[in-house]
Design an enzyme around this catalytic site. Structure first.
Site, PDB file in Angstrom:
ATOM      1  N   LYS A   1     -12.310  -1.218   7.615  1.00  0.00           N
ATOM      2  CA  LYS A   1     -11.337  -2.367   8.331  1.00  0.00           C
ATOM      3  C   LYS A   1     -12.011  -2.134   9.900  1.00  0.00           C
ATOM      4  CE  LYS A   1      -7.710  -2.339   5.168  1.00  0.00           C
ATOM      5  NZ  LYS A   1      -8.518  -2.632   3.982  1.00  0.00           N
TER       6      LYS A   1
ATOM      7  N   ASP B   1      -1.060   7.196   6.750  1.00  0.00           N
ATOM      8  CA  ASP B   1      -2.230   6.214   6.305  1.00  0.00           C
ATOM      9  C   ASP B   1      -2.448   5.397   7.282  1.00  0.00           C
ATOM     10  OD1 ASP B   1      -3.731   4.502   5.229  1.00  0.00           O
ATOM     11  OD2 ASP B   1      -2.619   4.056   3.432  1.00  0.00           O
TER      12      ASP B   1
ATOM     13  N   TRP C   1       0.912  -1.266  -0.084  1.00  0.00           N
ATOM     14  CA  TRP C   1      -0.002   0.022  -0.175  1.00  0.00           C
ATOM     15  C   TRP C   1       0.874   1.255  -0.066  1.00  0.00           C
ATOM     16  CZ3 TRP C   1      -4.334   0.318  -2.230  1.00  0.00           C
ATOM     17  CH2 TRP C   1      -5.122  -0.949  -2.203  1.00  0.00           C
TER      18      TRP C   1
HETATM   19  N1  PMP Z   1      -3.928   2.098   2.392  1.00  0.00           N
HETATM   20  C1  PMP Z   1      -4.267   0.670   3.096  1.00  0.00           C
HETATM   21  C2  PMP Z   1      -3.121   0.621   4.223  1.00  0.00           C
HETATM   22  C3  PMP Z   1      -5.128  -0.262   2.733  1.00  0.00           C
HETATM   23  O1  PMP Z   1      -5.028  -1.392   3.226  1.00  0.00           O
HETATM   24  C4  PMP Z   1      -5.759   0.058   1.574  1.00  0.00           C
HETATM   25  C5  PMP Z   1      -6.824  -0.977   0.922  1.00  0.00           C
HETATM   26  N2  PMP Z   1      -6.891  -2.177   1.597  1.00  0.00           N
HETATM   27  C6  PMP Z   1      -5.794   1.195   0.791  1.00  0.00           C
HETATM   28  C7  PMP Z   1      -4.855   2.119   1.287  1.00  0.00           C
HETATM   29  C8  PMP Z   1      -6.712   1.657  -0.170  1.00  0.00           C
HETATM   30  O2  PMP Z   1      -7.912   2.101  -0.004  1.00  0.00           O
HETATM   31  P1  PMP Z   1      -9.242   2.185  -0.744  1.00  0.00           P
HETATM   32  O3  PMP Z   1      -9.521   0.853  -1.164  1.00  0.00           O
HETATM   33  O4  PMP Z   1     -10.204   2.619   0.352  1.00  0.00           O
HETATM   34  O5  PMP Z   1      -8.645   3.208  -1.674  1.00  0.00           O
END
Ligand code: PMP
Length: 378
Positions: free
Chosen positions: A209, A185, A115
């Protein structure tokens, strides 16, 4: 009842045995309130799906959700609490666009997993990307000690991901410099434990989550960083607009924000706060560690021990056939969401706020039983 497993004295439903990496398990008491609200929100006489975002009721929902987050995190008063759309992925672009004023402006990023590798994709469109540390060559198994990093004192900001959801790595310290805006994040560990919010300028986390369903992303933005955010960007990407509209600029995801409110109430009233939530996560982790650390050659955890996450445990089993067998047997026993991320394969257990200790005990029993069966296989 579909898919339920009997556990000492009680029955766990499929929802409770959901170890998915997200969207994930939500507490049963919250699901029951949601079920009722789909038909009629108490006191409103209407379904949550048919209530306008311009009603006083929804204004109160947003305000109470923000207030609950403030209290849970002991957030200083100079933070704005925003509920935005576009997921955490939108923040990957919205943040550099807002904060890199000229192509010469630099931002420091840590690339510690799948990520955070995604988080850097848009940065160079707006300024200079400096990857301060990159764990790709080591297969994203470890995290850099904060003291080993040399963040740029002139960077516009420093960005990292507190919990790498795919690889199961979690920072136990706060990297970066206190005199450079620190942006994090926290999508996969937000509201799972207390944090020292004063050391951050911007925190973001999508809901799916630990906080509720997909569709809403929480952004905590300190006022002094807001003052640096550009205004000459498309309106929906302008942090100022969202602050001014107190998160109701256009039609927000009313349902997702309502469920998020119920989760914050649950954390406050039923769990008793984030210190209590963190203690539960520690217990979950210990119960599973007693299985994994007993047989590390069988349960091949991806993360180095010092970087192991309390939220996600990614692992391989000795053979791909055994992994497939494990996933099949787990599903037959009522568990779901145990397959690894499509980029790495294997097995992954996610232990978000909605996953109970009873569910973890049930899973630990299943893991031991699976391992024993393999031991005695001809
Ligand atoms: N950051 C993290 C740490 C994630 O785990 C995720 C998706 N699992 C994201 C960003 C992307 O999130 P989204 O699908 O809401 O764009």
């Amino acid at each position: 009842m579909a898919n339920s497993t009997v556990l000492a004295g009680g029955v766990l439903t499929g929802n409770e045995l959901n170890f998915s990496a997200g969207p994930g398990a939500l507490p049963r008491t919250v699901l029951e309130q949601v079920q009722q609200a789909i038909v009629e929100v108490p006191g409103q006489g209407l379904s949550v799906l048919g209530l306008s975002h311009r009603t006083p009721w929804f204004r109160d929902v947003v305000d109470e959700a923000a207030e609950n987050i403030r209290r849970l995190l002991d957030l200083p008063s100079d933070f704005h609490v925003l509920f935005l759309q576009g997921g955490s992925s939108l923040q990957f672009g919205m943040i550099p666009q807002a904060l890199l004023q000229t192509p010469q402006d630099r931002a420091d990023y840590l690339v510690t997993g799948y990520w955070s590798a995604r988080s850097i994709e848009d940065v160079s469109r707006f300024g200079r990307l400096n990857v301060l540390w990159n764990g790709a060559s080591q297969g994203y198994r470890m995290l850099p000690p904060a003291a080993s990093l040399q963040p740029d004192p002139r960077a516009a900001y420093f960005h990292y991901v507190s919990n790498e959801t795919v690889e199961g790595l979690q920072f136990s310290e706060i990297p970066g410099r206190d005199d450079v805006p620190r942006i994090c994040d926290m999508s996969s560990d937000f509201l799972s434990a207390p944090i020292d919010a004063r050391r951050f300028s911007l925190i973001y986390a999508h809901a799916q989550k630990n906080l509720g369903p997909a569709g809403v992303t929480v952004v905590l933005l300190r006022d002094d960083l807001l003052a640096r955010c550009r205004r000459d960007v498309p309106t929906m990407l302008d942090f100022h607009r969202h602050v001014e509209a107190r998160s109701i600029y256009n039609t927000p995801p009313v349902f997702a924000i309502y469920v998020l409110l119920l989760i914050t109430r649950w954390l406050r009233d039923e769990v008793g706060g984030l210190a209590e939530m963190a203690a539960i996560h520690q217990q979950k982790s210990q119960r599973l560690a007693s299985v994994f650390d007993n047989r590390p050659e069988f349960w091949r955890l991806h993360a180095a021990p010092t970087a192991r996450s309390l939220m996600n445990l990614a692992m391989r089993l000795p053979t791909p056939e055994l992994e497939s067998q494990f996933l099949r047997d787990a599903q037959a026993a009522g568990f779901s969401g145990l397959e690894g991320h499509r980029s790495v394969g294997g097995v992954r257990l996610s232990l978000y706020n909605g996953v109970t200790l009873a569910a973890v005990d049930c899973l630990a029993d299943f893991l031991r039983e699976f391992e024993a069966r393999w031991d005695t296989a001809p």
